[in-house]
Scaffold this active site. Structure first.
Site, PDB file in Angstrom:
ATOM      1  N   ASN A 209       0.845  -1.196   0.000  1.00  0.00           N
ATOM      2  CA  ASN A 209       0.000   0.000   0.000  1.00  0.00           C
ATOM      3  C   ASN A 209       0.881   1.246   0.000  1.00  0.00           C
ATOM      4  O   ASN A 209       2.110   1.143   0.004  1.00  0.00           O
ATOM      5  CB  ASN A 209      -0.966  -0.017   1.189  1.00  0.00           C
ATOM      6  CG  ASN A 209      -0.234  -0.144   2.511  1.00  0.00           C
ATOM      7  OD1 ASN A 209       0.497   0.745   2.914  1.00  0.00           O
ATOM      8  ND2 ASN A 209      -0.417  -1.286   3.176  1.00  0.00           N
ATOM      9  N   ASP A 278      -4.735  -6.370   4.944  1.00  0.00           N
ATOM     10  CA  ASP A 278      -5.874  -7.168   5.417  1.00  0.00           C
ATOM     11  C   ASP A 278      -5.894  -8.551   4.780  1.00  0.00           C
ATOM     12  O   ASP A 278      -6.488  -9.484   5.326  1.00  0.00           O
ATOM     13  CB  ASP A 278      -7.190  -6.459   5.101  1.00  0.00           C
ATOM     14  CG  ASP A 278      -7.343  -5.159   5.866  1.00  0.00           C
ATOM     15  OD1 ASP A 278      -6.936  -5.112   7.039  1.00  0.00           O
ATOM     16  OD2 ASP A 278      -7.849  -4.180   5.277  1.00  0.00           O
ATOM     17  N   LYS A 336     -14.375   1.041  14.716  1.00  0.00           N
ATOM     18  CA  LYS A 336     -13.091   0.385  14.957  1.00  0.00           C
ATOM     19  C   LYS A 336     -12.710   0.457  16.429  1.00  0.00           C
ATOM     20  O   LYS A 336     -12.215  -0.520  17.008  1.00  0.00           O
ATOM     21  CB  LYS A 336     -12.000   1.049  14.093  1.00  0.00           C
ATOM     22  CG  LYS A 336     -10.672   0.305  14.090  1.00  0.00           C
ATOM     23  CD  LYS A 336      -9.744   0.885  13.025  1.00  0.00           C
ATOM     24  CE  LYS A 336      -8.513   0.023  12.836  1.00  0.00           C
ATOM     25  NZ  LYS A 336      -7.637   0.514  11.743  1.00  0.00           N
ATOM     26  N   LYS A 340     -12.397  -3.212  18.109  1.00  0.00           N
ATOM     27  CA  LYS A 340     -11.023  -3.614  18.425  1.00  0.00           C
ATOM     28  C   LYS A 340     -10.685  -3.428  19.905  1.00  0.00           C
ATOM     29  O   LYS A 340      -9.587  -3.767  20.324  1.00  0.00           O
ATOM     30  CB  LYS A 340     -10.034  -2.805  17.565  1.00  0.00           C
ATOM     31  CG  LYS A 340     -10.280  -2.882  16.061  1.00  0.00           C
ATOM     32  CD  LYS A 340     -10.165  -4.294  15.519  1.00  0.00           C
ATOM     33  CE  LYS A 340     -10.488  -4.356  14.034  1.00  0.00           C
ATOM     34  NZ  LYS A 340      -9.409  -3.853  13.179  1.00  0.00           N
TER      35      LYS A 340
END
Length: 402
Positions: A209, A278, A336, A340
């Site tokens: 990325n 991911d 998130k 998480k």
């Protein structure tokens, strides 16, 4: 350094003459210096020299008890605010790394709870030997501070790395350390992940990325300036790591998982700024995949979710995640944060000018467990890092310093 108690352990090498100058520098800065010498060190400079410079007794023998009411090596170990081994030979480094205590230096170091600093000095080939490198890495894993030697002409005739760092530089490093005791992250270990991960397809291709690692490196640097011990886990090798940081190379998502999970118990704070893949290829080819007619399908599998697994740990440290979004910033960041079980999420809209990848600025919003948020304006990544760390310090302070 005024009034700080420094125990200087001098071991046998030609650089002992620099240890005499170091004693003088430390004493001039106001430190109280006591010296232990190995028998080999006494072959280069006499104890009388160090006694005159430190104005204290010099210790050379575990069994020479100068004060019958005290056990000397235990008393010295308890007395010290800091223990400094300079010069540190390959021999003493090996003993320290493996728990050998056969003289006064090594028995005292095993008995102390004070910070231990090690300044190696030896032949360039000895310094590069795998055994010596392993032993130094082991000392660092114990929390010892390593003062890297300089490069130049060595007494043995070689030119290379192995010269004891100059006394004034060692003294300055120690002064910075004591000054750091007043810094907000002093005594904390901060683990930072930074940059992209690289997921191999074949020997020449990979998935990755656009993350540059600049934000994570800025956080690591600012954490070090705030007094923290920093562990930086990254695939990036074109940015300068903070001075004194432990850099752990992790190329793939799997590498980063292993590195973080193997060290999370040592950390007080984990800041996951890395852009971890991911998905990763199911099959990694040993040979280059040749061009074929028509389309191909690349099968991918999910990588392990490091942030989520950390959040589920009963003994998790203060946990900060990052969210790089292109829309619905607050919605995704709060989701998130909850999923998480993080303590804080730092979110940015990478589609905004000044907040994207590879640049030197950022625009972030900090979301916290109590439902509050703080929006930061366009700032340099270092300024952004400072503000993030201040918010972390504030949250930890609210929780009683934990």
């Amino acid at each position: 350094m005024v009034g700080k108690k420094i125990l200087l352990c001098v071991t046998g090498g030609i650089a002992v003459y620099k240890a005499a100058a170091l004693t003088s520098k430390l004493a001039q800065a106001g430190a109280v210096v006591k010296v232990i010498m190995t028998k080999s060190a006494c072959q280069f400079v006499t104890p009388l020299t160090f006694q005159a410079l430190s104005r204290n007794d010099v210790y050379t023998d575990t069994f020479d008890e100068k004060h019958p009411e005290k056990i000397a090596h235990i008393d010295l170990a308890d007395w010290a605010d800091l223990v400094l081994v300079a010069p540190a030979t390959a021999n003493i480094i090996g003993k320290m790394a493996n728990g050998i205590a056969d003289d006064m230096v090594t028995t005292t170091i095993l008995a102390t709870t004070a910070p231990v600093w090690v300044a190696p000095a030896m032949n360039v080939h000895m310094y590069g030997h795998p055994v010596v490198r392993r032993n130094m890495e082991m000392l660092q894993s114990f929390g010892y501070h390593l003062i890297e030697p300089g490069e130049g002409h060595l007494a043995c005739g070689y030119t290379g790395k192995g010269r004891l760092e100059e006394p004034e530089k060692i003294a300055a490093r120690i002064e910075d350390f004591f000054r750091g005791a007043t810094k907000p992250l002093f005594g904390k270990t901060v683990l930072v992940t930074a940059g992209p991960t690289i997921e191999k397809i074949d020997p020449v291709r990979f998935l990755s990325n656009r993350s540059s690692g600049k934000m994570g490196f800025a956080i690591a640097d600012e954490a070090a300036k705030m007094g923290a011990k920093v562990v930086l886990v990254t695939s990036v090798d074109n940015l300068k790591a903070p001075h004194g940081a432990e850099v752990v190379k992790a190329e793939s998502a799997a590498d980063m998982y292993e590195a973080v999970m193997g060290r999370y118990k040592e950390a007080d704070i984990i800041i996951k700024s890395a852009a971890v893949a991911d998905y990763t290829p199911v099959n990694v080819l040993d040979k280059k995949m040749k061009k074929q007619p028509g389309n191909i399908v690349l099968e991918l599998k999910r990588t392990k979710d490091i942030l989520k697994e950390l959040g589920e740990k009963a003994d998790k440290p203060f946990l900060v995640g990052f969210a790089a979004e292109t829309d619905n910033l607050e919605k995704y960041a709060l989701d998130k944060l909850e999923r998480k079980r993080a303590d804080m999420i730092v979110a940015n809209d990478v589609s905004r000018q000044g907040a994207g990848f590879a640049g030197d600025t950022n625009i972030v919003t900090i979301f916290k467990r109590d439902g509050s948020k703080r929006e930061l304006p366009l700032l340099s990544k270092h300024e952004t890092a400072r503000e993030i760390l201040r918010e972390i310090c504030n949250e930890i302070e609210k929780d009683g310093g934990k």
